[in-house]
Scaffold this motif. Structure first.
Motif, short mmCIF file in Angstrom:
data_model
loop_
_atom_site.label_atom_id
_atom_site.label_comp_id
_atom_site.label_asym_id
_atom_site.label_seq_id
_atom_site.Cartn_x
_atom_site.Cartn_y
_atom_site.Cartn_z
N GLN A 144 -4.37 -5.58 6.83
CA GLN A 144 -2.92 -5.49 7.00
C GLN A 144 -2.25 -4.98 5.72
OE1 GLN A 144 -2.25 -5.96 10.21
NE2 GLN A 144 -4.40 -6.56 10.24
N ALA A 145 -2.73 -5.50 4.58
CA ALA A 145 -2.17 -5.06 3.30
C ALA A 145 -2.52 -3.60 3.01
CB ALA A 145 -2.66 -5.96 2.17
N TRP A 146 -3.72 -3.17 3.39
CA TRP A 146 -4.11 -1.77 3.20
C TRP A 146 -3.20 -0.86 4.01
CZ3 TRP A 146 -5.51 2.47 5.94
CH2 TRP A 146 -6.12 3.52 5.24
N ILE A 147 -2.90 -1.25 5.23
CA ILE A 147 -1.99 -0.47 6.08
C ILE A 147 -0.63 -0.33 5.40
CG2 ILE A 147 -0.65 -0.57 8.23
CD1 ILE A 147 -3.20 -1.81 9.52
N ASN A 148 -0.15 -1.41 4.80
CA ASN A 148 1.15 -1.37 4.12
C ASN A 148 1.20 -0.33 3.02
OD1 ASN A 148 1.99 -3.51 5.71
ND2 ASN A 148 1.84 -5.05 4.10
N THR A 149 0.09 -0.16 2.34
CA THR A 149 0.06 0.71 1.16
C THR A 149 -0.52 2.09 1.43
OG1 THR A 149 -2.06 -0.31 0.52
CG2 THR A 149 -0.06 -1.24 -0.44
N HIS A 150 -0.94 2.34 2.67
CA HIS A 150 -1.55 3.64 3.00
C HIS A 150 -1.03 4.17 4.35
CE1 HIS A 150 -4.37 1.76 0.17
NE2 HIS A 150 -4.76 2.98 -0.15
N PRO A 151 0.29 4.21 4.55
CA PRO A 151 0.79 4.63 5.87
C PRO A 151 0.45 6.07 6.22
CG PRO A 151 2.60 4.44 4.28
CD PRO A 151 1.39 3.83 3.64
N GLU A 152 0.44 6.97 5.23
CA GLU A 152 0.12 8.37 5.54
C GLU A 152 -1.35 8.53 5.92
OE1 GLU A 152 0.82 12.48 6.12
OE2 GLU A 152 2.16 10.73 6.01
N GLU A 153 -2.21 7.80 5.22
CA GLU A 153 -3.64 7.84 5.55
C GLU A 153 -3.88 7.30 6.96
OE1 GLU A 153 -7.65 6.72 2.98
OE2 GLU A 153 -5.65 6.54 2.08
N LEU A 154 -3.17 6.24 7.30
CA LEU A 154 -3.29 5.67 8.65
C LEU A 154 -2.77 6.66 9.69
CD1 LEU A 154 -3.95 3.02 10.31
CD2 LEU A 154 -1.48 2.59 10.20
N ALA A 155 -1.63 7.29 9.38
CA ALA A 155 -1.04 8.24 10.33
C ALA A 155 -2.02 9.37 10.65
CB ALA A 155 0.26 8.80 9.77
N GLN A 156 -2.57 9.98 9.60
CA GLN A 156 -3.43 11.14 9.81
C GLN A 156 -4.81 10.75 10.31
OE1 GLN A 156 -3.17 14.54 7.36
NE2 GLN A 156 -1.34 13.88 6.27
#
Length: 341
Positions: free
Chosen positions: A250-262
């Motif tokens: 969950q914390a990784w998602i918070n700090t890597h939204p562009e990586e998650l998006a792509q």
């Protein structure tokens, strides 16, 4: 001499209760497998290689949403499910004792809702007071039911003054959106992310629009597990570790939204980049609370709201939570540098 034998289910329940009262095991024996339904977490784990660091194997299942998780629990096909406020409660009401082992919420929940009401074209609904006499989508095993009932209560509309149309919501929101567009229902709680944006994009020119619900919480989500799984020492020890990694995710998602998006929303879900970024923005900014007092109050509100409507017994929400896990997900989240929540 009279000899009394306890029924098998009673003996099994007693063993389960004893296991749940014991400290969490911390040794994972060889061969343990956890079957988990959490698609976004799956991508984050695999993207970061975390699943390879664990001393057990995860079998990921593309199972999401309360009804599907409950069905999988009934079939013994899933160990860990993810859902909003209602699915764990509904599981208990359908005869599957479960426990919540992790909880998340919006970090900015005072300014942000997870759901809005989608209003059908030509429904003649301009304010929430106009819901009186209308047909509203209702899924008693999902958080949308809680949103409908709490909204009606807040605006002073009795249950008898509306028609609740039982209609399970899909994860993508297509069922509710299509029912609204076709005129089968007048209003429905839909996710305030890409679902709402697509609905307005597609049907706004015809008169479709959105309304915010009154100020109550709708953002909580949890991991929940059948008590029978927690009674297995090997799986309980694996869940102890998995919960920490889930908080880390969950914390990784918070700090890597562009990586998650792509990587996830474009690469796995096939969304256009603009839509993927919108979804990532809603998926990010999640908080994993260290204490569960507010989470328990949130679940209690759901129980108190839905129990009379669905003719199920009210129960103490604290019994839904396995507090041996309290703080573990937050420990995992703290491992990600720069996590804002």
């Amino acid at each position: 001499m009279l000899i009394l034998f306890a029924p098998a289910w009673h003996a099994a329940g007693a063993r389960s209760n004893a296991a749940l009262a014991a400290p969490l095991p911390d040794q994972v024996p060889p061969g343990v497998v956890l079957r988990v339904g959490e698609p976004v977490a799956r991508w984050v784990f695999q993207h970061n290689g975390w699943d390879k660091q664990l001393p057990f194997r995860i079998e990921w299942a593309e199972i999401t949403g309360g009804p599907e998780v409950t069905e999988a629990f009934h079939a013994g096909a899933l160990d860990v499910g993810a859902g909003a406020s209602m699915p764990p409660i509904h599981a208990v009401w359908t005869g599957i004792p479960v426990r919540i082992i992790a909880f998340r919420e919006y970090a900015d929940r005072a300014r942000r809702n997870a759901y809005v009401f989608g209003i059908a074209p030509n429904a003649n609904i301009r304010t929430l007071a106009d819901l009186r006499g209308k047909r509203i989508a209702f899924s008693p095993s999902q958080v949308q039911a809680q949103i409908v009932l709490e909204t009606l209560k807040a605006v002073g509309i009795p249950r008898s003054a509306v028609t609740l149309v039982e209609l399970p919501s899909s994860i993508g929101g297509d069922v509710y959106a299509n029912a609204l567009a076709s005129g089968a229902i007048d209003a429905a709680p839909i996710r305030a992310d890409l679902v709402a944006q697509r609905y307005i994009r597609d049907y706004g020119p015809d008169g479709a629009h959105l309304l915010k619900h009154p100020p109550f919480r709708d953002d909580g989500a949890s991991l929940y597990v059948p008590e029978t799984v927690l009674a297995n020492p090997g799986k309980a020890a694996a869940l102890r570790l998995f919960t920490q990694y889930w908080g880390r995710a969950q914390a990784w998602i918070n700090t890597h939204p562009e990586e998650l998006a792509q990587g996830y929303f474009v690469g796995k879900r096939g969304l256009p980049l603009a839509d993927a970024r919108l979804m990532a923005a809603y998926t990010a900014n999640l908080s994993v609370p260290r204490r569960w007092d507010e989470a328990i109050a949130y679940e209690q509100s759901a129980i108190d709201t839905l129990a009379p409507e669905t003719r199920h017994p009210r129960f103490n929400a604290a019994t839904l939570f396995d507090r041996r896990f309290e703080g573990l997900a937050a420990d995992g989240a703290a491992l990600i540098p720069g996590n804002p929540s």
